[in-house]
Design a protein around this motif. Structure first.
Motif, PDB file in Angstrom:
ATOM      1  N   GLY A  17     -15.459  -0.943  20.688  1.00 40.21           N
ATOM      2  CA  GLY A  17     -16.784  -0.503  21.147  1.00 40.21           C
ATOM      3  C   GLY A  17     -16.779   0.945  21.594  1.00 40.21           C
ATOM      4  O   GLY A  17     -17.691   1.714  21.273  1.00 40.21           O
ATOM      5  N   ALA A  18     -15.745   1.344  22.320  1.00 36.53           N
ATOM      6  CA  ALA A  18     -15.627   2.731  22.785  1.00 36.53           C
ATOM      7  C   ALA A  18     -15.505   3.690  21.601  1.00 36.53           C
ATOM      8  O   ALA A  18     -16.109   4.773  21.611  1.00 36.53           O
ATOM      9  N   LEU A  19     -14.737   3.301  20.597  1.00 35.86           N
ATOM     10  CA  LEU A  19     -14.603   4.155  19.408  1.00 35.86           C
ATOM     11  C   LEU A  19     -15.949   4.317  18.710  1.00 35.86           C
ATOM     12  O   LEU A  19     -16.338   5.430  18.348  1.00 35.86           O
ATOM     13  N   LEU A  20     -16.643   3.222  18.513  1.00 35.95           N
ATOM     14  CA  LEU A  20     -17.936   3.291  17.834  1.00 35.95           C
ATOM     15  C   LEU A  20     -18.918   4.149  18.623  1.00 35.95           C
ATOM     16  O   LEU A  20     -19.699   4.903  18.036  1.00 35.95           O
ATOM     17  N   PRO A  28     -25.306  11.051  15.362  1.00 32.85           N
ATOM     18  CA  PRO A  28     -26.071   9.960  15.974  1.00 32.85           C
ATOM     19  C   PRO A  28     -26.822   9.105  14.958  1.00 32.85           C
ATOM     20  O   PRO A  28     -27.143   7.955  15.233  1.00 32.85           O
ATOM     21  N   GLU A  29     -27.090   9.654  13.795  1.00 37.70           N
ATOM     22  CA  GLU A  29     -27.853   8.934  12.768  1.00 37.70           C
ATOM     23  C   GLU A  29     -26.966   8.139  11.812  1.00 37.70           C
ATOM     24  O   GLU A  29     -27.468   7.434  10.941  1.00 37.70           O
ATOM     25  N   ASP A  30     -25.653   8.270  11.946  1.00 33.14           N
ATOM     26  CA  ASP A  30     -24.731   7.609  11.023  1.00 33.14           C
ATOM     27  C   ASP A  30     -24.885   6.093  11.121  1.00 33.14           C
ATOM     28  O   ASP A  30     -25.032   5.543  12.228  1.00 33.14           O
ATOM     29  N   ALA A  31     -24.846   5.431   9.986  1.00 36.74           N
ATOM     30  CA  ALA A  31     -24.950   3.973   9.963  1.00 36.74           C
ATOM     31  C   ALA A  31     -23.736   3.366  10.654  1.00 36.74           C
ATOM     32  O   ALA A  31     -22.602   3.737  10.368  1.00 36.74           O
ATOM     33  N   ARG A  32     -23.993   2.459  11.566  1.00 33.17           N
ATOM     34  CA  ARG A  32     -22.917   1.802  12.319  1.00 33.17           C
ATOM     35  C   ARG A  32     -22.632   0.458  11.670  1.00 33.17           C
ATOM     36  O   ARG A  32     -23.560  -0.295  11.365  1.00 33.17           O
ATOM     37  N   PRO A  33     -21.350   0.142  11.448  1.00 31.50           N
ATOM     38  CA  PRO A  33     -21.056  -1.181  10.863  1.00 31.50           C
ATOM     39  C   PRO A  33     -21.425  -2.286  11.847  1.00 31.50           C
ATOM     40  O   PRO A  33     -21.482  -2.064  13.060  1.00 31.50           O
ATOM     41  N   THR A  34     -21.644  -3.472  11.322  1.00 29.02           N
ATOM     42  CA  THR A  34     -21.892  -4.614  12.199  1.00 29.02           C
ATOM     43  C   THR A  34     -20.616  -4.877  13.002  1.00 29.02           C
ATOM     44  O   THR A  34     -19.528  -4.444  12.605  1.00 29.02           O
ATOM     45  N   ALA A  38     -16.898  -3.986  11.668  1.00 27.77           N
ATOM     46  CA  ALA A  38     -16.070  -3.041  12.413  1.00 27.77           C
ATOM     47  C   ALA A  38     -14.742  -3.686  12.817  1.00 27.77           C
ATOM     48  O   ALA A  38     -13.677  -3.065  12.693  1.00 27.77           O
ATOM     49  N   ALA A  39     -14.773  -4.916  13.278  1.00 20.67           N
ATOM     50  CA  ALA A  39     -13.545  -5.612  13.675  1.00 20.67           C
ATOM     51  C   ALA A  39     -12.612  -5.795  12.472  1.00 20.67           C
ATOM     52  O   ALA A  39     -11.399  -5.587  12.585  1.00 20.67           O
TER      53      ALA A  39
END
Length: 156
Positions: A17-20, A28-34, A38-39
């Motif tokens: 979570g801290a890395l993400l 800030p607009e980059d798509a974040r993995p679910t 991410a895991a």
């Protein structure tokens, strides 16, 4: 410079979570993995021999991070090379020497893996960013080319 307060260590599963959140400081607009994606990505990365995601913390708070990938190589006497990517410092922790300390730690980790070189690329044209990398000992000695599936990150 108060980089003596910075503690650098390999990121672990509990740091995801801290890395993400840190990566939001890249774009800030980059798509974040679910969370599941991410895991799974982190699990795969943690099994990649010699490679590491370094996390810098100040008073237990995530301040900066970078990824070092150690790539096997059949030239240079079989010595691998390192690729540094996703260099990021939380905006509230910038201009304190943390980024340079982090890059030094990544370089030291590459040397311990017997890498013959460490390289990184930046898409930034900002003079301060380029000076930061040069000040950390990286020199613009090669020409980089890329084919992209995602657009280049916008600079502020």
């Amino acid at each position: 410079m108060d980089h003596h307060r910075l503690q650098i260590r390999p990121a672990e599963r509990g740091d995801l979570g801290a890395l993400l959140d840190l990566y939001r400081h890249l774009d800030p607009e980059d798509a974040r993995p679910t969370p599941g994606q991410a895991a799974a990505i982190l699990e795969r990365f943690l099994r990649y021999p010699g490679s590491v995601i370094l996390l810098g913390e100040v008073d237990g708070r995530p301040a900066c991070s970078c990824t070092l990938v150690v790539i096997p190589n059949l030239t240079r006497g079989g010595r691998p090379y390192g690729l540094i990517e996703n260099v990021v410092t939380d905006a509230t922790f910038r201009q304190r020497g943390y980024g340079r300390a982090l890059l030094d730690a990544a370089t030291d980790a590459a040397w311990r893996q017997d890498c013959y070189k460490v390289m990184l690329m930046t898409g930034s044209k900002t003079p301060a960013t380029l000076a930061f990398y040069a000040g950390a000992g990286f020199e613009p000695s090669k020409t980089g080319f890329q084919k992209r599936r995602l657009p280049v990150r916008k600079e502020p």
